[in-house]
Design a protein around this motif. Structure first.
Motif, PDB file in Angstrom:
ATOM      1  N   LEU A   4     -25.427 -16.511  82.230  1.00  0.00           N
ATOM      2  CA  LEU A   4     -25.932 -15.430  81.385  1.00  0.00           C
ATOM      3  C   LEU A   4     -26.614 -15.972  80.132  1.00  0.00           C
ATOM      4  CD1 LEU A   4     -23.038 -12.842  81.682  1.00  0.00           C
ATOM      5  CD2 LEU A   4     -25.365 -12.602  82.533  1.00  0.00           C
ATOM      6  N   ALA A   5     -26.063 -17.032  79.561  1.00  0.00           N
ATOM      7  CA  ALA A   5     -26.690 -17.639  78.386  1.00  0.00           C
ATOM      8  C   ALA A   5     -28.065 -18.188  78.733  1.00  0.00           C
ATOM      9  CB  ALA A   5     -25.799 -18.746  77.826  1.00  0.00           C
ATOM     10  N   THR A   6     -28.182 -18.819  79.891  1.00  0.00           N
ATOM     11  CA  THR A   6     -29.474 -19.342  80.332  1.00  0.00           C
ATOM     12  C   THR A   6     -30.466 -18.212  80.562  1.00  0.00           C
ATOM     13  OG1 THR A   6     -28.377 -21.214  81.368  1.00  0.00           O
ATOM     14  CG2 THR A   6     -30.618 -20.734  82.094  1.00  0.00           C
ATOM     15  N   ALA A   7     -30.016 -17.143  81.199  1.00  0.00           N
ATOM     16  CA  ALA A   7     -30.898 -16.005  81.463  1.00  0.00           C
ATOM     17  C   ALA A   7     -31.374 -15.371  80.160  1.00  0.00           C
ATOM     18  CB  ALA A   7     -30.177 -14.970  82.321  1.00  0.00           C
ATOM     19  N   MET A   8     -30.486 -15.210  79.193  1.00  0.00           N
ATOM     20  CA  MET A   8     -30.866 -14.588  77.930  1.00  0.00           C
ATOM     21  C   MET A   8     -31.799 -15.490  77.126  1.00  0.00           C
ATOM     22  SD  MET A   8     -29.888 -11.586  77.896  1.00  0.00           S
ATOM     23  CE  MET A   8     -30.378 -11.232  76.233  1.00  0.00           C
ATOM     24  N   THR A   9     -31.574 -16.792  77.176  1.00  0.00           N
ATOM     25  CA  THR A   9     -32.468 -17.715  76.470  1.00  0.00           C
ATOM     26  C   THR A   9     -33.868 -17.645  77.057  1.00  0.00           C
ATOM     27  OG1 THR A   9     -30.623 -19.185  76.005  1.00  0.00           O
ATOM     28  CG2 THR A   9     -32.816 -20.126  75.850  1.00  0.00           C
ATOM     29  N   THR A  10     -33.962 -17.528  78.367  1.00  0.00           N
ATOM     30  CA  THR A  10     -35.257 -17.434  79.033  1.00  0.00           C
ATOM     31  C   THR A  10     -35.928 -16.096  78.748  1.00  0.00           C
ATOM     32  OG1 THR A  10     -34.409 -18.835  80.790  1.00  0.00           O
ATOM     33  CG2 THR A  10     -36.397 -17.595  81.268  1.00  0.00           C
ATOM     34  N   ALA A  11     -35.147 -15.027  78.689  1.00  0.00           N
ATOM     35  CA  ALA A  11     -35.698 -13.680  78.531  1.00  0.00           C
ATOM     36  C   ALA A  11     -35.952 -13.293  77.077  1.00  0.00           C
ATOM     37  CB  ALA A  11     -34.749 -12.660  79.158  1.00  0.00           C
ATOM     38  N   LEU A  12     -35.388 -14.002  76.123  1.00  0.00           N
ATOM     39  CA  LEU A  12     -35.480 -13.581  74.726  1.00  0.00           C
ATOM     40  C   LEU A  12     -36.907 -13.465  74.189  1.00  0.00           C
ATOM     41  CD1 LEU A  12     -33.829 -12.715  72.303  1.00  0.00           C
ATOM     42  CD2 LEU A  12     -33.718 -15.102  71.604  1.00  0.00           C
ATOM     43  N   PRO A  13     -37.788 -14.438  74.367  1.00  0.00           N
ATOM     44  CA  PRO A  13     -39.144 -14.286  73.827  1.00  0.00           C
ATOM     45  C   PRO A  13     -39.898 -13.058  74.344  1.00  0.00           C
ATOM     46  CG  PRO A  13     -38.738 -16.572  74.336  1.00  0.00           C
ATOM     47  CD  PRO A  13     -37.577 -15.794  74.881  1.00  0.00           C
ATOM     48  N   PRO A  14     -39.918 -12.769  75.653  1.00  0.00           N
ATOM     49  CA  PRO A  14     -40.602 -11.557  76.108  1.00  0.00           C
ATOM     50  C   PRO A  14     -39.957 -10.269  75.592  1.00  0.00           C
ATOM     51  CG  PRO A  14     -40.257 -13.033  77.965  1.00  0.00           C
ATOM     52  CD  PRO A  14     -39.516 -13.594  76.795  1.00  0.00           C
ATOM     53  N   VAL A  15     -38.641 -10.259  75.486  1.00  0.00           N
ATOM     54  CA  VAL A  15     -37.944  -9.060  75.003  1.00  0.00           C
ATOM     55  C   VAL A  15     -38.291  -8.800  73.543  1.00  0.00           C
ATOM     56  CG1 VAL A  15     -35.660  -8.095  74.474  1.00  0.00           C
ATOM     57  CG2 VAL A  15     -36.064  -9.204  76.662  1.00  0.00           C
ATOM     58  N   THR A  16     -38.279  -9.852  72.724  1.00  0.00           N
ATOM     59  CA  THR A  16     -38.611  -9.661  71.313  1.00  0.00           C
ATOM     60  C   THR A  16     -40.074  -9.240  71.139  1.00  0.00           C
ATOM     61  OG1 THR A  16     -39.065 -12.026  71.069  1.00  0.00           O
ATOM     62  CG2 THR A  16     -36.875 -11.262  70.443  1.00  0.00           C
ATOM     63  N   GLU A  17     -40.945  -9.784  71.965  1.00  0.00           N
ATOM     64  CA  GLU A  17     -42.359  -9.394  71.901  1.00  0.00           C
ATOM     65  C   GLU A  17     -42.529  -7.932  72.316  1.00  0.00           C
ATOM     66  OE1 GLU A  17     -46.512 -10.594  74.111  1.00  0.00           O
ATOM     67  OE2 GLU A  17     -44.995 -12.152  73.820  1.00  0.00           O
ATOM     68  N   TYR A  18     -41.838  -7.526  73.366  1.00  0.00           N
ATOM     69  CA  TYR A  18     -41.943  -6.145  73.860  1.00  0.00           C
ATOM     70  C   TYR A  18     -41.499  -5.147  72.791  1.00  0.00           C
ATOM     71  CZ  TYR A  18     -41.038  -1.989  76.671  1.00  0.00           C
ATOM     72  OH  TYR A  18     -41.017  -0.707  77.157  1.00  0.00           O
ATOM     73  N   PHE A  19     -40.400  -5.440  72.103  1.00  0.00           N
ATOM     74  CA  PHE A  19     -39.874  -4.523  71.091  1.00  0.00           C
ATOM     75  C   PHE A  19     -40.475  -4.755  69.707  1.00  0.00           C
ATOM     76  CE2 PHE A  19     -36.381  -4.256  74.228  1.00  0.00           C
ATOM     77  CZ  PHE A  19     -36.405  -2.879  74.418  1.00  0.00           C
ATOM     78  N   GLY A  20     -41.331  -5.749  69.570  1.00  0.00           N
ATOM     79  CA  GLY A  20     -41.987  -6.010  68.293  1.00  0.00           C
ATOM     80  C   GLY A  20     -41.070  -6.586  67.234  1.00  0.00           C
ATOM     81  N   VAL A  21     -40.075  -7.340  67.657  1.00  0.00           N
ATOM     82  CA  VAL A  21     -39.130  -7.948  66.716  1.00  0.00           C
ATOM     83  C   VAL A  21     -39.683  -9.287  66.263  1.00  0.00           C
ATOM     84  CG1 VAL A  21     -36.790  -8.855  66.446  1.00  0.00           C
ATOM     85  CG2 VAL A  21     -37.199  -6.834  67.856  1.00  0.00           C
ATOM     86  N   SER A  22     -39.617  -9.537  64.952  1.00  0.00           N
ATOM     87  CA  SER A  22     -40.092 -10.799  64.404  1.00  0.00           C
ATOM     88  C   SER A  22     -38.932 -11.542  63.770  1.00  0.00           C
ATOM     89  CB  SER A  22     -41.172 -10.544  63.357  1.00  0.00           C
ATOM     90  OG  SER A  22     -41.539 -11.751  62.741  1.00  0.00           O
ATOM     91  N   PHE A  23     -38.907 -12.847  63.936  1.00  0.00           N
ATOM     92  CA  PHE A  23     -37.843 -13.653  63.348  1.00  0.00           C
ATOM     93  C   PHE A  23     -38.234 -14.212  61.985  1.00  0.00           C
ATOM     94  CE2 PHE A  23     -36.889 -14.037  67.925  1.00  0.00           C
ATOM     95  CZ  PHE A  23     -35.617 -13.505  67.881  1.00  0.00           C
ATOM     96  N   VAL A  24     -39.426 -13.888  61.523  1.00  0.00           N
ATOM     97  CA  VAL A  24     -39.911 -14.407  60.254  1.00  0.00           C
ATOM     98  C   VAL A  24     -39.543 -13.421  59.152  1.00  0.00           C
ATOM     99  CG1 VAL A  24     -41.938 -15.096  58.945  1.00  0.00           C
ATOM    100  CG2 VAL A  24     -41.808 -15.584  61.397  1.00  0.00           C
TER     101      VAL A  24
END
Length: 53
Positions: free
Chosen positions: A26-46
């Motif tokens: 699950l950790a591997t899956a979430m690490t792989t999926a995190l960038p597209p998910v944040t882009e889809y929801f418009g979340v910025s880490f800056v």
């Protein structure tokens, strides 16, 4: 302290091992999926006004 039967000890061990493998997957899956998910929801880490080191 009471002794644990061999069968019960084995079941506890198998349960812990399955949980560890599932957590790693699950950790591997979430690490792989995190960038597209944040882009889809418009979340910025800056943080505005601050740069990451």
């Amino acid at each position: 302290m009471a002794e644990i039967e061999n069968k019960k000890r084995s079941l506890i061990f198998v349960n812990i091992m399955i949980s560890a493998v599932a957590t790693a997957m699950l950790a591997t899956a979430m690490t792989t999926a995190l960038p597209p998910v944040t882009e889809y929801f418009g979340v910025s880490f800056v943080v505005k006004g601050k740069r990451r080191p």
